[in-house]
Design an enzyme around this catalytic site. Structure first.
Site: not given
Ligand code: SAH
Length: 462
Positions: A80, A159, A386, A413
């Site tokens: 993250c 998490c 995609d 993405c």
């Protein structure tokens, strides 16, 4: 400027990898753990000609956009990258990334993306987790994550972007390992048994799947693992995945069900999906619904169209659109995913969706060529793509330009490869009409984007 020198900098931007960016005498420094708006003393760790890397030494004035990270190990983990940044600022960063890539890589000077669709509660969203298993400092079996750029396990069962059920599963597996003496896998020697714990959960159904990745043909004391895990609420599927290779690829090819079904189910937009351990499934179900709504809006279906859904996975977009189209074709390379897609069509009573197994860049050119040889028109009003991060590839783009569907919806993405591919499509007679990011990967630097291309009218008669 040299290594180990210290400077005071104001952080004015966020880098692609999440580091803070500041300038000293016109030289750009990438500062790990610093966030936009900080004033800090930093130490140079590596110097290149025109830029350098630095470490945060002293936070002189913390940024107003700093947030308290929820995860106690977020710095070590590195998964993250944006957790220390307030969510609204994370969204701003992603918005800017898309705009900049469109301009810089795509050459779309005046195009700006529409406002990013954020998540209401950007925590506990991931429906899939893969925890590596090893030993903690005292030698006990442990699960957690790899410390950044290493294969040393940092134990962590909590998490905060994962679901609470993960902790229960890890507790159960680790305590059975201690009780039975089943060993964690050791990378250096290639010995030991349990390598990874894969957990998937249906966000709408609450169904849970656990798949233990093992370095053996059989899991010793399997009945004890099954006993402990099957007692957990929502458990539907317990399996082992056999991976005896000495690689860092997580999953092997063989899956054996130990208990329950070989899959779990979940739903998106009222359509129910069967998900196997090896199939791709979007990790953020809540945001995926918003993404697919956007795809549907961009596709502009009236009921008479033929739609191609390339890189279709288990058929989620295909089946989401099937009710508004005459016919949908999905193309996907993973065999099990195609099997799941077909099964998903049946379980939802959808009869106008058909799935083809193979590489999009091979299947589409082949079918297009065949239709031309036979003098038949190729039915494709809307093409949805995609692709994985590397994007579509020249051959597929060129085939799309020959087929010339009225609309192309590009789901991506990676904004950089998106911008690159959009440039090719626009040079070939399409107009970029709409672009919008959707935050699928909250707290991380990753960005998901949907784009709509319309065939230019002037070239329609060519
Ligand atoms: N549209 C789906 C899946 C997107 S992920 C969804 O929203 O869930 C990308 C998918 O492309 C994966 O399922 C992957 O297996 C597949 N894939 C990767 N390379 C491919 C290729 N060359 N041709 C067809 N499918 C491919």
């Amino acid at each position: 400027m040299k290594k180990n020198e210290e400077y005071e900098v104001v952080i004015t931007d966020t880098a692609v990898g999440g580091e803070g960016i500041g300038k000293v005498d016109g030289i750009t420094l990438f500062v790990k753990d610093a966030v936009i708006g900080d004033r800090a003393r930093v130490k140079i760790t590596k110097m290149k000609k025109r830029y350098g890397y630095a470490r945060l030494m002293d936070l002189l004035e913390p940024s107003p956009w700093r947030a308290e990270p929820k995860c106690r190990c977020y710095r070590q983990c590195g998964g993250c990258q944006l957790q220390a940044l307030k969510y609204e600022k994370q969204l701003e960063f992603k918005q800017k990334k898309v705009d900049e890539d469109l301009r810089r890589i795509g050459g779309f000077g005046e195009v700006c993306a529409e406002p990013i669709i954020g998540m209401e509660n950007p925590w506990q969203y991931r429906n899939k987790a893969q925890f590596p298993v090893g030993r903690d400092a005292e030698g006990y079996p442990a699960a957690g994550f790899y410390a950044a750029r290493s294969h040393r396990i940092v134990p962590n069962r909590d998490c905060p972007i994962g679901l609470p059920v993960n902790r229960k599963v890890l507790d159960a597996v680790l305590s059975v390992m201690e009780e039975t003496g089943v060993e964690p896998y050791e990378e250096e020697t290639g010995t030991g048994c349990i390598r990874h714990i894969l957990i998937r959960c249906g966000i709408h159904t609450g169904e849970v799947m656990v798949c233990l990745v093992i370095n053996a043909e059989e899991l010793p004391h399997a009945e004890r693992f099954v006993e402990a895990l099957s007692a957990l609420q929502g458990m539907k599927s317990i399996s082992v995945n056999i991976n005896r290779q000495r690689t860092n690829v997580i999953l092997g090819e063989t899956v054996r069900t130990l208990w329950g079904q070989p899959f779990i189910t979940d739903s998106i937009g009222g359509i129910s999906f069967r998900i196997s351990p090896l199939s791709f499934y979007q990790v953020n179900t809540v945001q995926t619904e918003k993404l697919y709504e956007l795809v549907s809006e961009y596709a502009g279906l009236t009921g008479s169209e033929t739609v191609w859904d390339l890189y279709c996975g288990i058929g989620t977009i295909s089946l989401f659109l099937a009710g508004k189209a005459r016919k949908v074709f999905g193309v996907e390379v993973v065999h099990q995913a195609v099997a799941d897609a077909r099964e998903n069509a049946v379980r939802n009573g959808i009869a106008n969706a058909e799935f083809l197994e193979g590489k999009a860049e091979e299947v589409l050119p082949l079918l297009w060529e065949r239709s031309r040889q036979e003098g038949r028109p190729f039915d494709a009003d809307v093409v949805v793509v995609d692709p994985p991060r590397k994007g579509c590839g020249e051959e597929l783009l060129q085939t799309m330009l020959q087929i010339r569907p009225a609309r192309i919806v590009y789901v991506s993405c990676d904004p950089a490869t998106l911008a690159r591919d959009l440039k090719v499509l626009c040079a070939g007679g399409y107009e970029l009409r709409r672009v919008r990011p959707v935050d699928q990967f909250c707290q991380t630097v990753h960005v998901e984007t949907a784009a709509l291309l319309i065939r230019e009218r002037s070239q329609k008669q060519v």
